[in-house]
Structure formats: structure tokens, C-alpha cells
Design an enzyme around this catalytic site. Structure first.
Site, PDB file in Angstrom:
ATOM      1  N   LEU A 167      24.414  15.704  43.158  1.00  0.00           N
ATOM      2  CA  LEU A 167      25.608  15.795  42.337  1.00  0.00           C
ATOM      3  C   LEU A 167      26.046  14.372  42.025  1.00  0.00           C
ATOM      4  CD1 LEU A 167      27.864  18.489  44.119  1.00  0.00           C
ATOM      5  CD2 LEU A 167      26.484  18.798  42.051  1.00  0.00           C
ATOM      6  N   ASP A 168      26.580  14.159  40.830  1.00  0.00           N
ATOM      7  CA  ASP A 168      27.120  12.845  40.508  1.00  0.00           C
ATOM      8  C   ASP A 168      28.236  12.499  41.491  1.00  0.00           C
ATOM      9  OD1 ASP A 168      25.430  12.738  38.343  1.00  0.00           O
ATOM     10  OD2 ASP A 168      26.952  13.382  36.899  1.00  0.00           O
ATOM     11  N   ARG A 169      28.436  11.217  41.688  1.00  0.00           N
ATOM     12  CA  ARG A 169      29.442  10.751  42.646  1.00  0.00           C
ATOM     13  C   ARG A 169      30.820  11.345  42.360  1.00  0.00           C
ATOM     14  NH1 ARG A 169      30.385   4.381  44.266  1.00  0.00           N
ATOM     15  NH2 ARG A 169      31.928   4.742  45.897  1.00  0.00           N
ATOM     16  N   ARG A 192      27.637  16.672  31.236  1.00  0.00           N
ATOM     17  CA  ARG A 192      28.473  15.603  30.669  1.00  0.00           C
ATOM     18  C   ARG A 192      28.018  15.226  29.261  1.00  0.00           C
ATOM     19  NH1 ARG A 192      28.639  11.363  35.679  1.00  0.00           N
ATOM     20  NH2 ARG A 192      30.090  10.252  34.287  1.00  0.00           N
TER      21      ARG A 192
END
Length: 312
Positions: A137-139, A241
Site C-alpha cells: 500500500l502507498d505510504r 490515484r
């Protein structure tokens, strides 16, 4: 690093759980912190033996194999301090761990981050012999993150992900009014790095782009925003995104692909992070096949921000 002698040869026996791995990959997991170049050097030189014989890097280790590991001498580096940490557990057994990752925490060290979830969990649970990330997962994304506690589970989960078996759904707050007619986005994506080394993704038609598919469903309209559910059909880097940005409605608070001026205003209004949350995961258990339906509630800071918005 596993207890490998620096001054003499070490002999190790391969367990059933580790069987089937390529020898180079097995050694990289075994010799944490040893540069890959050093591992390949001792493989090429024949210093690593399997059952007293020379093998190449592609050999797949078998249950009961005896490995000869030469003395490992590398320059001593100051050990980085990784603070132990635990995270809210959504599901756990002896093969699988699913946590609710908070925003602002990287899943692993690298790219300017010295440690992440995986390193912190390993430090907190030294009794766990095996722990690996299943996906990322992205930060700044919160929500469900899977980790494997057995290699057999990791292998099966990776097979399932290649076959698009897990059903992964996210909640995202789109800036503006999400078009009624956009129920799916199929735009190929291309990864690249900016001159300062930052990883980015863009829509790229033709041979450069990787196929990417996201389904979208409107959950609630607000005067300035739209809450949408994003259902991943593929799992590309920054997929949701970039697909939302390309559709004219970037994610609120997205510092890479969003509206930077609006993000500053939103921070003053209480949204100090990207509004993207991995909220549900449905899949069969990797070893037993039992159905799993896992959910992570929307974090309090996102719930609080939604309550400040005017519904349409």
C-alpha cells in the site's frame, strides 16, 4: 541475519517450508543484509554447495538438502534502529496476518525510508520464523494489508493475485463531481522516475503502458466532492490515484497527482492526508480455501472530515 559463522563454514538443512525456492532467492532471505553481489560471487565460485555438490543460482532447494555456506565476511555497518511496533489486527492465524495499516507509515524500508511495517513487525515478533509482505500500500494509504507467515501461503497468495482472485475495494474522495457515466477506467500505466529520483506513474498508450483496470461506484455526492468506491481489477502502482486524476477528479489530499492549491486549503479544513483507504478484501484462505471477508473501518480522521461536507 541468520547465525552464519564469519570464521568457519556453516552447514544448514533446508526445511519443508522453504523447499522449492531458487537457491539465490533462498540465500537472499537467509543472509539478510549481505549484498546480492556477494551472494552471487560465492555461488559462482562454488563456495556454496548443496549435498556436497556445486549447483547454480537457479537450483531449487529441496526438503532435507544440506547447504554448505562459506564464512561470510562483509564490512561491518552500524545497525539501523528499527522500533518494534504492532498494528490493529483484522485477521491472524499461523499462515496469514492482515492488519489495518495507518496512513503515514511505509510498508517497507527504502527510497529514503529507513524502515516500515514489515521491519517493525519483525522486530516486535522475533518468534515468527517467517514474515513477508503479500502486496503493498502507498505510504499515505490506510487500510487492509496482507502479510504471509508461511512461504506456502505467500506463494499461493501471489498465484491468486496473478489470477485476480482477491476482491480489493477502496474508498476514495474525488475532488469535484465524478461523472455518472464513468463506471470503469481502462487506461494503461507507465512507471518512471523524476530527475530527483521520485517514483511516478502516468497514462501511456502503446507498448510502454501496462494494462490497468479499475471499476468505480459512487457512494455519496457532496457539493465539492464525490465519495467513490474503487474496485481494483489489476494491481498497478498508484493505479487508483492516476486513473482518478485522468478522469478529471483527483483524490483529495493527493500530494503527487492532486490539486496542490486545493490540498493546502483542505489541510486547513482538517484533511491532512490523502483520502484513500483500503476498506475490504474478499478471498479464499490461501491454505484452507475457507472464504474470508475482511473489512477495515474508515479511519476517524476521514470520518470526521466527511461530516464537515455538505451533501448534495
Amino acid at each position: 541475519m541468520t547465525d552464519i559463522r564469519k570464521d568457519s563454514v556453516t552447514f544448514l538443512e533446508v526445511s519443508a517450508e522453504d523447499a522449492g525456492q531458487r537457491l539465490d532467492n533462498y540465500l537472499q532471505r537467509l543472509l539478510k543484509g549481505v549484498p546480492k553481489s556477494h551472494i552471487y560471487r560465492i555461488l559462482r565460485s562454488g563456495e556454496v554447495r548443496v549435498n556436497k555438490g556445486r549447483v547454480d543460482a537457479s537450483y531449487r532447494v529441496a526438503d532435507g538438502d544440506t547447504l554448505r555456506i562459506p564464512p561470510i565476511r562483509i564490512a561491518e555497518r552500524p545497525e539501523k534502529v528499527v522500533p518494534a511496533a504492532t498494528f490493529p489486527v483484522i485477521y491472524e492465524d499461523d499462515a496469514l496476518l492482515v492488519i489495518n495499516k495507518p496512513a503515514g507509515v511505509a510498508v517497507h524500508g527504502g527510497s529514503g525510508v529507513s524502515f516500515g511495517v514489515i521491519e517493525q513487525l519483525r522486530r516486535a515478533h522475533p518468534e515468527w520464523r517467517y514474515l513477508e509482505l503479500v502486496h503493498r500500500l502507498d505510504r499515505e494509504t490506510s487500510g487492509l494489508l496482507m502479510l504471509a507467515k508461511k512461504r506456502s501461503a505467500l506463494t499461493k497468495l501471489h498465484d491468486m493475485m496473478r489470477d485476480n482472485v482477491p476482491d480489493k475495494r477502496y474508498l476514495a474522495l474525488a475532488t469535484g463531481h465524478w461523472p455518472e457515466n464513468i463506471k470503469q477506467v481502462k487506461l494503461p500505466l507507465f512507471k518512471f522516475h523524476t530527475p530527483d529520483g521520485e517514483r511516478r506513474v502516468k497514462v501511456a498508450e502503446g507498448d510502454d503502458g501496462q494494462y490497468a483496470h479499475t471499476n468505480f461506484a459512487i457512494q455519496q455526492r457532496y457539493t465539492e466532492f464525490t465519495l467513490v468506491e474503487a474496485h481494483l481489477r489489476t494491481g498497478r502502482t498508484h493505479q487508483i490515484r492516476v486513473h482518478m486524476q485522468a478522469s478529471g477528479c483527483a483524490i483529495a489530499g493527493d500530494e503527487k497527482y492532486g490539486d496542490f492549491a486545493l490540498n493546502k486549503e483542505l489541510a486547513k479544513r482538517g484533511l491532512k492526508r490523502m483520502f484513500l483507504h483500503a476498506r475490504s478484501l474478499t478471498l479464499p484462505h490461501p491454505l484452507t480455501g475457507a472464504p474470508l471477508k475482511l473489512e477495515a473501518p474508515l479511519p476517524p480522521e476521514l470520518e470526521k472530515f466527511l461530516k464537515t461536507l455538505e451533501r448534495r
